[in-house]
Design a protein around this motif. Sequence first.
Motif, PDB file in Angstrom:
ATOM      1  N   CYS A 181     -81.876 -17.208  47.715  1.00 10.40           N
ATOM      2  CA  CYS A 181     -81.848 -18.638  47.395  1.00 10.40           C
ATOM      3  C   CYS A 181     -80.929 -19.401  48.346  1.00 10.40           C
ATOM      4  O   CYS A 181     -81.291 -20.457  48.875  1.00 10.40           O
ATOM      5  CB  CYS A 181     -81.389 -18.842  45.961  1.00 10.40           C
ATOM      6  N   ALA A 182     -79.714 -18.861  48.554  1.00 13.11           N
ATOM      7  CA  ALA A 182     -78.734 -19.568  49.380  1.00 13.11           C
ATOM      8  C   ALA A 182     -79.150 -19.601  50.842  1.00 13.11           C
ATOM      9  O   ALA A 182     -78.997 -20.627  51.520  1.00 13.11           O
ATOM     10  CB  ALA A 182     -77.368 -18.904  49.234  1.00 13.11           C
ATOM     11  N   SER A 183     -79.685 -18.494  51.353  1.00 10.26           N
ATOM     12  CA  SER A 183     -80.104 -18.459  52.750  1.00 10.26           C
ATOM     13  C   SER A 183     -81.253 -19.431  52.999  1.00 10.26           C
ATOM     14  O   SER A 183     -81.347 -20.030  54.075  1.00 10.26           O
ATOM     15  CB  SER A 183     -80.522 -17.042  53.142  1.00 10.26           C
ATOM     16  N   GLY A 184     -82.112 -19.606  51.999  1.00  6.29           N
ATOM     17  CA  GLY A 184     -83.214 -20.549  52.152  1.00  6.29           C
ATOM     18  C   GLY A 184     -82.758 -21.986  52.254  1.00  6.29           C
ATOM     19  O   GLY A 184     -83.439 -22.817  52.875  1.00  6.29           O
ATOM     20  N   THR A 185     -81.589 -22.308  51.687  1.00  4.54           N
ATOM     21  CA  THR A 185     -81.100 -23.691  51.724  1.00  4.54           C
ATOM     22  C   THR A 185     -80.423 -24.043  53.039  1.00  4.54           C
ATOM     23  O   THR A 185     -80.045 -25.208  53.235  1.00  4.54           O
ATOM     24  CB  THR A 185     -80.105 -23.959  50.581  1.00  4.54           C
ATOM     25  N   LEU A 186     -80.242 -23.086  53.925  1.00  7.59           N
ATOM     26  CA  LEU A 186     -79.589 -23.384  55.203  1.00  7.59           C
ATOM     27  C   LEU A 186     -80.379 -24.420  56.006  1.00  7.59           C
ATOM     28  O   LEU A 186     -79.820 -25.093  56.873  1.00  7.59           O
ATOM     29  CB  LEU A 186     -79.415 -22.101  56.022  1.00  7.59           C
TER      30      LEU A 186
END
Length: 460
Positions: free
Chosen positions: A150-155
Amino acid sequence: MAELMPLLLFLAVGAVLLLGYPVALSLGGTALVFAFIGEWFGLFDHAFIEALPNRIYGVMTNQTLIAVPLFVFMGVMLERSRVAENLLDTMALLFGPMRGGLGISVTVVGMLLAASTGIVGATVVTMGLLSLPTMLRRNYDPSVAAGTICASGTLGQIIPPSIVLVLLGDVLSAAYQQAQLDMGIFSPDTVSVGDLFIGALIPGLLLVGAYIGYMVGVAIFRPAAVPAIPAAERPEHDWRFWLRVVRVLLPPFGLIVAVLGSILYGIATPTEAASVGAVGALLLAAFQRQLNLRTLTAVVRQTTVVTSMVFLIFIGAAVFSLVFRGFGGDEAVTDFLTNLPGGVVGAVALVMLVMFLLGFILDFIEITFVVVPIVGPVLLAMGLDPVWLGVMIAINLQTSFLTPPFGFSLFYLRGVAPPEVTTPQIYRGVLPFIVLQLLMLAALALFPGLATWLPDAVYS
């Protein structure tokens, strides 16, 4: 009664949004109803609504916003060209020998996809489909695996080319010009999207480093949660393997250099660079043998849907902003923020807190188009650097993708995650990354040079 109308308008829009009505229609429709009520009772300055046609025409003819459909097209086309799939497979084999290696590979791929697509939904869904089953099969803790994806996708929200930076650049330009007019200054200066792109590079890369550092920390203190790939299942890292790494990394890296390099070196404007990216995505899809009429039709259709949604929200937000100002809401916000304890520091802290809390229930597009036009002119009139403020807002808005209950990344992953990964596990997994984003926000507040040094160096 007149002084309460801006607050009632804001509360009414929030209530309509919570009822589930479309954002654009909620903003524009509620604002028009309040304008009619205000006109009926003599509480509304009619001159503002008369400016509406020119404002809408300005949105439709804004050359900066042409970058939005081009970047969306680039991201959707890359999603269908199997670039992400090849990157994930290769990076997993590259970092697999170390504990937490799969998590690091997801972060690295998220960074590369962010710099070449900027589409959060496509990135999270792709990595959720391809990486999450692999991580679970390798006995990764479900919360750690879900949170990392989830967090990597928000980069893609902070690492350029980012659609949120394009939208922020346009909104902040209008806010900057309004701030100058309020101070009696007549200047053609605006906030460049290119400046925001350059200013977001260092904070974005530091955030990637923080994610990787977190994964290393989990590997040290909770090694069972992020095991390495067994040696028997790992390929030998010989020259053939490294040739595969180069072959997989070269296409997206070349696209990143073409898009960002053309902006950094002043060869192209962000809008022109977006067209370079769109053409590059077509060439990559052709190189991967994924380009055909069916794919092109699907990409164009999805690009049209996303672009129409963004511009419709923009028009609704323009109506809301004009009506809000017609009731004197901008003056009320100015008086409130300028009289806060702590001066400009207190004002920025309160605005950032409000944006963070709104991120729990609203998308970044609504916050960008509703809140920033209201508070932007006030904060910029206090002497804040517009690039620094834009990057601060972008990082803050990035948390809206991860904060429950309405974080879009959580929805994207929930839609493709296997049944054994529960929603509470996904929520727990993103909490450390929300903390890292807030720490990055604090670091940027303490050291503004993280956002302003590179633009100054490039243009000096």
